[in-house]
Scaffold this motif. Structure first.
Motif, mmCIF file in Angstrom:
data_model
loop_
_atom_site.group_PDB
_atom_site.id
_atom_site.type_symbol
_atom_site.label_atom_id
_atom_site.label_comp_id
_atom_site.label_asym_id
_atom_site.label_seq_id
_atom_site.Cartn_x
_atom_site.Cartn_y
_atom_site.Cartn_z
ATOM 1 N N THR A 108 -12.721 24.124 -22.937
ATOM 2 C CA THR A 108 -11.515 24.460 -22.176
ATOM 3 C C THR A 108 -11.016 23.240 -21.408
ATOM 4 N N ALA A 109 -9.810 23.356 -20.861
ATOM 5 C CA ALA A 109 -9.267 22.287 -20.016
ATOM 6 C C ALA A 109 -10.188 22.053 -18.817
ATOM 7 N N ARG A 110 -10.690 23.127 -18.235
ATOM 8 C CA ARG A 110 -11.619 22.989 -17.100
ATOM 9 C C ARG A 110 -12.913 22.294 -17.551
ATOM 10 N N GLY A 111 -13.392 22.658 -18.737
ATOM 11 C CA GLY A 111 -14.582 22.008 -19.280
ATOM 12 C C GLY A 111 -14.365 20.519 -19.484
ATOM 13 N N ARG A 112 -13.182 20.137 -19.957
ATOM 14 C CA ARG A 112 -12.860 18.715 -20.148
ATOM 15 C C ARG A 112 -12.885 17.970 -18.815
ATOM 16 N N LYS A 113 -12.300 18.590 -17.803
ATOM 17 C CA LYS A 113 -12.234 17.960 -16.483
ATOM 18 C C LYS A 113 -13.639 17.763 -15.902
#
Length: 162
Positions: free
Chosen positions: A28-33
């Motif tokens: 996810t985008a949160r995982g990438r961050k």
């Protein structure tokens, strides 16, 4: 060598309609961050890998790519089927190859196998070490080869603590 045993970053919820093959489920985008923050922290701690081996599954490969990008590595991650199956030390050892004592290798995989890898490398059995291994977590191990009870624990980095 130093082995950074890494659990992949946060992935999307399992959804057979969207990802009929769970191996293709992305992070996810949160995982990438979060993974980018973990990668930068590894660099600040002097734990920049000389090589990355990764499960071929999408979420692990994306996690490995973030590590490589954030730490300015030039060599692409090496795909290791050993990180997407029941732990087989000889198979992962072959995928990692000969490494010098001061080299650092990151191995990106999945739960429950990363926990089993920790148990095998530290205690000699897959269930030898109960561990709460969060997504984007990093277990830092010192070892000469990938084999049962061959590792010494150096650190366990949890993303929330970085």
């Amino acid at each position: 060598m130093i082995l950074l045993l890494v659990r992949h970053a946060q992935a999307g919820e399992r959804d057979p309609a969207e990802w009929p093959d769970d191996r293709s489920r992305p992070i996810t985008a949160r995982g990438r961050k979060i993974q980018a923050r973990v990668a930068r922290a590894l660099g600040e701690m002097g734990l920049t890998p000389d090589a990355i081996v990764t499960s071929p599954w999408t979420r692990a490969a994306e996690t490995a790519d973030i590590l490589a990008r954030e730490l300015d590595l030039t060599a692409p991650p090496i795909v290791s089927e050993a990180l997407a199956a029941e732990p087989d030390p000889a198979r992962l050892d072959a995928d990692i190859g000969e490494r010098g004592r001061k080299e650092i290798v990151a191995a990106v995989g999945h739960s429950p196998w990363v926990e089993e890898w920790a148990g095998i490398l530290l205690a000699g059995t897959p269930d030898g070490l109960p561990i709460d291994f969060p997504k984007s977590g990093v277990l830092v191990l010192a070892l000469d080869r990938v084999a049962p009870r061959a590792a010494t624990l150096r650190a366990f980095l949890r993303p929330k603590l970085l």
